[in-house]
Design an enzyme around this catalytic site. Structure first.
Site, PDB file in Angstrom:
ATOM      1  N   ARG A 180       0.838  -1.206   0.000  1.00  0.00           N
ATOM      2  CA  ARG A 180       0.000   0.000   0.000  1.00  0.00           C
ATOM      3  C   ARG A 180       0.869   1.250   0.000  1.00  0.00           C
ATOM      4  NH1 ARG A 180      -4.239  -0.325   4.658  1.00  0.00           N
ATOM      5  NH2 ARG A 180      -4.883   1.677   3.764  1.00  0.00           N
ATOM      6  N   CYS A 185      -1.040   6.122   8.845  1.00  0.00           N
ATOM      7  CA  CYS A 185      -1.412   4.784   8.361  1.00  0.00           C
ATOM      8  C   CYS A 185      -2.558   4.956   7.368  1.00  0.00           C
ATOM      9  CB  CYS A 185      -1.778   3.864   9.521  1.00  0.00           C
ATOM     10  SG  CYS A 185      -3.207   4.407  10.473  1.00  0.00           S
TER      11      CYS A 185
END
Length: 133
Positions: A34, A92
């Site tokens: 990611r 995050c």
């Protein structure tokens, strides 16, 4: 009892002004895929990529079998990521695993950190913000 510390929470403006600051490190708790935009984001409306000049520290590197690693192991992980003991902003996907990194930093005795609560969900969906891929 809650001990709210406003300096431990960062917002878009804080992160944007930190990108070029050599005394601040932005650490992303998402998976490497990611972070590098080689895996899709779980939300279809969020772009892939990362905050410029950020580093990747997947939260999975500080846990074993759903428990936090030992203080000694945590110190080693955080010292490797941040050998110059810069102030750290944890990010995050949505702020949750950034908080896991913040907890790990606390356990390791590191106090100069904060959490970007909006994290990638906010950053990747806000027009005009810089994105690296």
């Amino acid at each position: 009892k809650v001990n709210y510390q406003s300096e431990k929470i960062k917002f878009i403006a804080d992160v944007l002004s930190s990108i070029e600051n050599k005394n601040i490190l932005i650490a992303d708790a998402r998976s490497k895929g990611r972070f590098l935009a080689t895996e899709p984001e779980p939300r279809n409306d969020i772009k892939g990529g990362r905050i410029p000049n950020s580093v990747n520290l997947p939260y999975s590197e500080i846990v074993v079998n759903n428990f936090m690693k030992s203080e000694t192991d945590l110190k080693a992980v955080f010292n490797k990521m941040n050998p110059n003991n810069k102030d750290v902003i944890f990010s995050c996907g949505s702020g949750i695993t950034a908080a896991v990194l913040a907890l790990g930093a606390d356990v390791a005795g590191i106090k100069n950190h904060s959490v970007y609560d909006g994290s990638w969900t906010e950053w990747g969906s806000t027009a005009g913000l810089p994105i690296e891929k």
